[in-house]
Design a protein around this motif. Structure first.
Motif, PDB file in Angstrom:
ATOM      1  N   LEU A   6       0.974  -1.117   0.015  1.00  0.00           N
ATOM      2  CA  LEU A   6       0.118  -0.104  -0.032  1.00  0.00           C
ATOM      3  C   LEU A   6       0.817   1.231  -0.218  1.00  0.00           C
ATOM      4  CD1 LEU A   6      -2.776  -1.044   2.499  1.00  0.00           C
ATOM      5  CD2 LEU A   6      -3.053  -0.555  -0.071  1.00  0.00           C
ATOM      6  N   THR A   7       0.694   2.279  -1.158  1.00  0.00           N
ATOM      7  CA  THR A   7       1.247   3.280  -0.893  1.00  0.00           C
ATOM      8  C   THR A   7       0.174   4.455  -0.410  1.00  0.00           C
ATOM      9  OG1 THR A   7       0.661   3.759  -3.056  1.00  0.00           O
ATOM     10  CG2 THR A   7       3.023   2.728  -2.729  1.00  0.00           C
ATOM     11  N   HIS A   8       0.539   5.419   0.177  1.00  0.00           N
ATOM     12  CA  HIS A   8      -0.280   6.480   0.538  1.00  0.00           C
ATOM     13  C   HIS A   8       0.302   7.965   0.104  1.00  0.00           C
ATOM     14  CE1 HIS A   8       2.418   6.837   4.034  1.00  0.00           C
ATOM     15  NE2 HIS A   8       1.889   5.391   3.876  1.00  0.00           N
ATOM     16  N   PRO A   9      -0.523   8.805  -0.178  1.00  0.00           N
ATOM     17  CA  PRO A   9       0.142  10.186  -0.583  1.00  0.00           C
ATOM     18  C   PRO A   9       0.539  10.894   0.724  1.00  0.00           C
ATOM     19  CG  PRO A   9      -2.425  10.098  -0.556  1.00  0.00           C
ATOM     20  CD  PRO A   9      -1.973   8.869  -0.616  1.00  0.00           C
ATOM     21  N   PRO A  10       1.260  11.707   0.570  1.00  0.00           N
ATOM     22  CA  PRO A  10       1.900  12.421   1.676  1.00  0.00           C
ATOM     23  C   PRO A  10       0.564  13.353   2.239  1.00  0.00           C
ATOM     24  CG  PRO A  10       3.242  13.418  -0.143  1.00  0.00           C
ATOM     25  CD  PRO A  10       2.286  12.081  -0.541  1.00  0.00           C
ATOM     26  N   LEU A  11       0.546  13.641   3.488  1.00  0.00           N
ATOM     27  CA  LEU A  11      -0.678  14.621   3.971  1.00  0.00           C
ATOM     28  C   LEU A  11       0.204  16.001   3.953  1.00  0.00           C
ATOM     29  CD1 LEU A  11      -3.405  14.499   4.985  1.00  0.00           C
ATOM     30  CD2 LEU A  11      -2.505  14.249   7.277  1.00  0.00           C
ATOM     31  N   PRO A  12      -0.414  16.943   3.271  1.00  0.00           N
ATOM     32  CA  PRO A  12       0.209  18.135   3.111  1.00  0.00           C
ATOM     33  C   PRO A  12       0.571  18.674   4.593  1.00  0.00           C
ATOM     34  CG  PRO A  12      -1.706  18.189   1.867  1.00  0.00           C
ATOM     35  CD  PRO A  12      -1.528  16.862   2.442  1.00  0.00           C
ATOM     36  N   ASP A  13      -0.499  18.896   5.369  1.00  0.00           N
ATOM     37  CA  ASP A  13      -0.315  19.877   6.495  1.00  0.00           C
ATOM     38  C   ASP A  13      -1.262  18.747   7.753  1.00  0.00           C
ATOM     39  OD1 ASP A  13      -2.982  20.207   5.737  1.00  0.00           O
ATOM     40  OD2 ASP A  13      -2.647  22.448   5.669  1.00  0.00           O
ATOM     41  N   MET A  14      -0.440  17.996   8.352  1.00  0.00           N
ATOM     42  CA  MET A  14      -0.973  17.411   9.471  1.00  0.00           C
ATOM     43  C   MET A  14      -1.625  17.948  10.400  1.00  0.00           C
ATOM     44  SD  MET A  14       0.299  13.708  11.004  1.00  0.00           S
ATOM     45  CE  MET A  14       0.670  13.249   9.523  1.00  0.00           C
ATOM     46  N   ASP A  15      -2.675  17.940  10.820  1.00  0.00           N
ATOM     47  CA  ASP A  15      -3.454  18.742  11.763  1.00  0.00           C
ATOM     48  C   ASP A  15      -2.973  17.974  13.028  1.00  0.00           C
ATOM     49  OD1 ASP A  15      -5.038  20.017  13.299  1.00  0.00           O
ATOM     50  OD2 ASP A  15      -7.079  19.284  12.401  1.00  0.00           O
ATOM     51  N   SER A  16      -2.362  18.681  13.956  1.00  0.00           N
ATOM     52  CA  SER A  16      -2.049  18.468  15.350  1.00  0.00           C
ATOM     53  C   SER A  16      -3.134  18.242  16.092  1.00  0.00           C
ATOM     54  CB  SER A  16      -1.289  19.353  16.095  1.00  0.00           C
ATOM     55  OG  SER A  16      -2.090  20.787  16.287  1.00  0.00           O
ATOM     56  N   HIS A  17      -4.264  18.702  15.924  1.00  0.00           N
ATOM     57  CA  HIS A  17      -5.409  17.910  16.939  1.00  0.00           C
ATOM     58  C   HIS A  17      -5.999  16.832  16.404  1.00  0.00           C
ATOM     59  CE1 HIS A  17      -5.972  22.038  18.459  1.00  0.00           C
ATOM     60  NE2 HIS A  17      -6.044  22.753  17.481  1.00  0.00           N
ATOM     61  N   SER A  18      -5.742  16.503  15.083  1.00  0.00           N
ATOM     62  CA  SER A  18      -6.171  15.119  14.498  1.00  0.00           C
ATOM     63  C   SER A  18      -4.997  14.047  15.060  1.00  0.00           C
ATOM     64  CB  SER A  18      -6.200  14.973  12.863  1.00  0.00           C
ATOM     65  OG  SER A  18      -7.136  15.861  12.383  1.00  0.00           O
ATOM     66  N   LEU A  19      -3.979  14.536  14.969  1.00  0.00           N
ATOM     67  CA  LEU A  19      -2.829  13.668  15.515  1.00  0.00           C
ATOM     68  C   LEU A  19      -3.124  13.407  17.015  1.00  0.00           C
ATOM     69  CD1 LEU A  19      -0.439  12.053  14.681  1.00  0.00           C
ATOM     70  CD2 LEU A  19       0.918  14.086  15.416  1.00  0.00           C
ATOM     71  N   SER A  20      -3.481  14.484  17.649  1.00  0.00           N
ATOM     72  CA  SER A  20      -3.575  14.322  19.249  1.00  0.00           C
ATOM     73  C   SER A  20      -4.945  13.383  19.594  1.00  0.00           C
ATOM     74  CB  SER A  20      -3.970  15.637  19.850  1.00  0.00           C
ATOM     75  OG  SER A  20      -2.814  16.600  19.965  1.00  0.00           O
TER      76      SER A  20
END
Length: 113
Positions: A6-20
């Motif tokens: 599986l390949t995935h496109p890079p996430l341009p601007d990872m949201d820190s709230h989503s990561l948290s």
């Protein structure tokens, strides 16, 4: 921890709230980042990805994620609390009823004396 093939496109601007949001559920930063990349930043799809790929998650040495309590579990707990409250209310009503009957008997006994 990407699944093979599986390949995935890079996430341009990872949201820190989503990561948290994902790390608060017990996932590692790496797992959360990969899942967000796989889901194009959609937190719900990232959670689904992580839960559906729990075996791959465990293989990288991370603790398995704990899914949030289901609505069924929450409803069962609420039902149990409601049943306990109803039972307490019935006991209280029965005790009050008994006290009234005793008071009435005492009044009748006093009136006939």
């Amino acid at each position: 921890f990407s699944p093979p093939g599986l390949t995935h496109p890079p996430l341009p601007d990872m949201d820190s709230h989503s990561l948290s949001a994902l790390t608060d559920l017990g996932f590692t930063d790496e797992q959360a980042a990969v899942a967000l990349q796989m889901s194009s930043g959609n937190v719900q799809r990232a959670v689904n990805f992580l839960l559906e790929n729990a075996q791959a998650t465990e293989q990288v040495g991370a603790p398995p994620a704990r899914p949030p309590p289901s609505a069924t579990t929450a409803r069962a707990e609420g039902d149990r609390a409601l049943q306990e409250a109803l039972a307490a209310s019935r006991r209280e009503a029965a005790g009050e009823s008994k006290r009234r009957a005793e008071a009435r008997q005492a009044e009748l006994a006093a009136a006939s004396a």
